[in-house]
Scaffold this active site. Structure first.
Site, PDB file in Angstrom:
ATOM      1  N   GLU A  58     119.346  90.315  -6.385  1.00  0.00           N
ATOM      2  CA  GLU A  58     119.853  90.767  -7.683  1.00  0.00           C
ATOM      3  C   GLU A  58     121.168  91.525  -7.503  1.00  0.00           C
ATOM      4  O   GLU A  58     121.272  92.413  -6.648  1.00  0.00           O
ATOM      5  CB  GLU A  58     118.805  91.678  -8.344  1.00  0.00           C
ATOM      6  CG  GLU A  58     119.166  92.173  -9.725  1.00  0.00           C
ATOM      7  CD  GLU A  58     118.072  93.059 -10.313  1.00  0.00           C
ATOM      8  OE1 GLU A  58     118.122  93.325 -11.526  1.00  0.00           O
ATOM      9  OE2 GLU A  58     117.172  93.491  -9.556  1.00  0.00           O
ATOM     10  N   LYS A 129     117.914  88.705 -17.942  1.00  0.00           N
ATOM     11  CA  LYS A 129     116.697  89.436 -17.576  1.00  0.00           C
ATOM     12  C   LYS A 129     115.973  89.977 -18.807  1.00  0.00           C
ATOM     13  O   LYS A 129     116.565  90.658 -19.644  1.00  0.00           O
ATOM     14  CB  LYS A 129     117.066  90.579 -16.628  1.00  0.00           C
ATOM     15  CG  LYS A 129     115.885  91.341 -16.041  1.00  0.00           C
ATOM     16  CD  LYS A 129     116.394  92.357 -15.020  1.00  0.00           C
ATOM     17  CE  LYS A 129     115.276  93.120 -14.351  1.00  0.00           C
ATOM     18  NZ  LYS A 129     115.808  94.096 -13.361  1.00  0.00           N
ATOM     19  N   CYS A 162     113.708  90.108 -10.811  1.00  0.00           N
ATOM     20  CA  CYS A 162     113.118  91.366 -10.347  1.00  0.00           C
ATOM     21  C   CYS A 162     111.873  91.841 -11.101  1.00  0.00           C
ATOM     22  O   CYS A 162     110.790  91.291 -10.940  1.00  0.00           O
ATOM     23  CB  CYS A 162     114.208  92.443 -10.358  1.00  0.00           C
ATOM     24  SG  CYS A 162     113.781  93.917  -9.404  1.00  0.00           S
ATOM     25  N   VAL A 189     113.006  98.325  -5.987  1.00  0.00           N
ATOM     26  CA  VAL A 189     113.242  99.692  -5.518  1.00  0.00           C
ATOM     27  C   VAL A 189     111.929 100.328  -5.092  1.00  0.00           C
ATOM     28  O   VAL A 189     110.842  99.855  -5.425  1.00  0.00           O
ATOM     29  CB  VAL A 189     113.919 100.547  -6.608  1.00  0.00           C
ATOM     30  CG1 VAL A 189     115.296  99.996  -6.936  1.00  0.00           C
ATOM     31  CG2 VAL A 189     113.067 100.630  -7.861  1.00  0.00           C
TER      32      VAL A 189
END
Length: 303
Positions: A58, A129, A162, A189
């Site tokens: 990403e 997204k 993601c 993350v």
């Protein structure tokens, strides 16, 4: 002696070598040129190794953790006429490959976190997204074009980004739209601990495997590594088979690497009979819930 049927079963109708790229891009307009060079180098390495479908992390050319809307706008470009998509198109044409990347897209005054698909013939399409993570909500607009599956010469390619993989509906809908593979640029993350299990695998990787398993679809996730402005990234890029298990291996948390898988892409359309009475897609209770879960942006495609 093997029967003709047994020999025919080994013929690959759509042989594809998939590659997922894992590395550490850097945020900041001063890093745009070096990020692009690093991406191009890895695309060349994957193509040299025989890949014809390559997935990037990403926001691989811009970095991820912006500090302000002004900075996010400074990293943005048009799709498909921006610098990154045009670069992908040049490489895809020269190398005869398909590339899935992800850019900060500017459309008027709106910014989107957008996955793009480019092939030997040029730009194919985009996916904005759907589910935005944390501070993304402060500069990006949630996707407004629905989900995307694109017919290509190698098969049907679906796109997610993601955080989307946390939502079972996304992979289900894209699979019902006929995707043979779902390509997912990611920037997973650090989440609340534990970050990894004893084998070094994070929850996002298991969610990827689960989505592939429950939808009988290939899923290729390309994550990034490193730390950026206080955010750490998980790594663990992988290519999951239609049975959910990783093909080859799961990348380590800090590896700068490329993972490959040799697959027959359209084999995702076969109906896996788990036993004499059960098949995942046939067993869905569409008399109780809509086949597309109420999604009206597309119609189901037979698999």
């Amino acid at each position: 002696m093997r029967t003709q049927a047994e020999e025919g079963a080994e013929v690959r109708v759509s042989p594809v070598r998939v590659a997922v790229v894992q590395f550490e891009p850097r945020v900041g307009v001063e890093n745009l040129e070096s990020n692009a060079a690093e991406v191009e180098r890895r695309l060349a390495a994957a193509a040299d190794s025989g890949a014809n479908l390559i997935v990037l992390p990403e926001l691989a050319t811009t970095g991820y953790v912006f500090e302000s809307r002004e900075e996010a706008y400074a990293h943005a470009e048009a799709v498909p006429n921006g610098r990154t998509v045009e670069s992908f198109a040049t490489i895809a044409a020269e190398r005869r490959v398909y590339i899935v990347g992800c850019v900060v897209e500017r459309d008027g005054e709106k910014l989107f976190d957008t996955a793009v698909l480019v092939g030997p013939e040029g730009y194919i399409g985009r996916y904005r997204k759907t589910h935005l993570w944390n501070t993304e909500k402060l500069w990006f607009t949630p996707g407004d074009e629905g989900f995307s599956v694109f017919d290509t010469r190698i098969g049907r390619i679906g796109l997610l980004v993601c955080w989307d993989i946390w939502f079972p509906e996304t992979a289900r809908i894209v699979a019902q739209m006929g995707a043979d593979i779902i390509c997912v640029p990611t920037g997973w993350v650090w989440t609340p601990p534990p970050l990894y299990d004893e084998s070094g695998v994070c929850m996002a990787a298991y969610l990827t495997m689960t989505a592939a398993h429950s939808n009988n679809v290939f899923i290729a996730t390309a994550d990034r590594i490193g730390q950026e402005r206080g955010a750490g990234f998980m790594g663990n890029s992988l290519i999951a088979g239609t049975n959910g298990w990783p093909i080859d291996r799961i990348a380590g948390p800090d590896e700068d690497t490329i993972i490959y898988a040799d697959i027959d892409l359209t084999s995702a359309r076969t109906a896996p009979i788990w036993n004499q009475l059960n098949d995942l897609h046939r067993d869905r209770r569409t008399d109780l819930y809509d086949q597309m879960l109420g999604y009206t942006g597309s119609v189901p495609l037979p698999r």
